[in-house]
Design a protein around this motif. Structure first.
Motif: not given
Length: 179
Positions: A138-160
């Motif tokens: 849903g955030k291609a402008g922020l994450l990149g148009a080719d970014t995709h993931t499985l069932f994570a909420d937002a992005a392929p890598f979640l960092v805290a």
């Protein structure tokens, strides 16, 4: 020159969205995130995904990886093994928030185990992403148009970072809750 250093303090994968994670010493990076991270998801009969908010027992299910799949276990309920790569199950449409996903049901045996282990009256299924399906971001402008993931909420890598964790624990302590 003063170079900033980033230290990875912990790596955790969650093979099933919402269940206990597994701490790793090392992980394989893939275009969809860490290998095996959120590769499976629990859904209701209508395809809606199950979260800890509506099923707190998800947090009690332990996960363990082996070369062929993931083992799910809960004390008092035994365990079941879910192999990676099962694509012959029923195809269903589900969603992760607003993202439509094409998924494959992992079968009646694991569904029956989940219903018992989660003490659910609702019919539940475990799904994995259908082969070849790429979940749109849903955030291609922020994450990149080719970014995709499985069932994570937002992005392929979640960092805290640890500062965020410390702030959360202070807030919980101020409310009288455990860190």
């Amino acid at each position: 020159m003063n170079e900033a250093q980033t230290v990875v303090a912990a790596l955790t994968v969650y093979p099933v969205k919402g269940m206990k994670g597994i701490g790793l010493a090392e992980a394989r990076l893939t275009p969809r995130g860490l290998a095996a991270d959120r590769a499976f998801m629990v859904v209701r009969d209508d395809g809606r995904f199950v979260t800890q908010r509506d099923c707190p027992q998800l947090a009690l299910i332990e996960t363990a990886l082996d070369a062929t799949g993931v083992r799910l276990a809960r004390p008092g309920f035994g365990s079941c093994h879910v192999p990676f790569g099962r694509v012959d199950g029923e195809r269903i449409e589900t969603r992760v928030w607003k993202d439509r996903c094409e998924a494959v049901d992992q079968g009646a045996e694991v569904a029956n185990w989940l219903e018992a282990a989660l003490e659910s009256d609702a019919r539940l299924r475990l799904v994995t992403m259908a082969p070849g399906y790429r979940r749109p971001q849903g955030k291609a402008g922020l994450l990149g148009a080719d970014t995709h993931t499985l069932f994570a909420d937002a992005a392929p890598f979640l960092v805290a970072n640890e500062a965020s964790l410390e702030a959360l624990n202070r807030e919980l302590g101020a409310r009288g809750e455990q860190p």
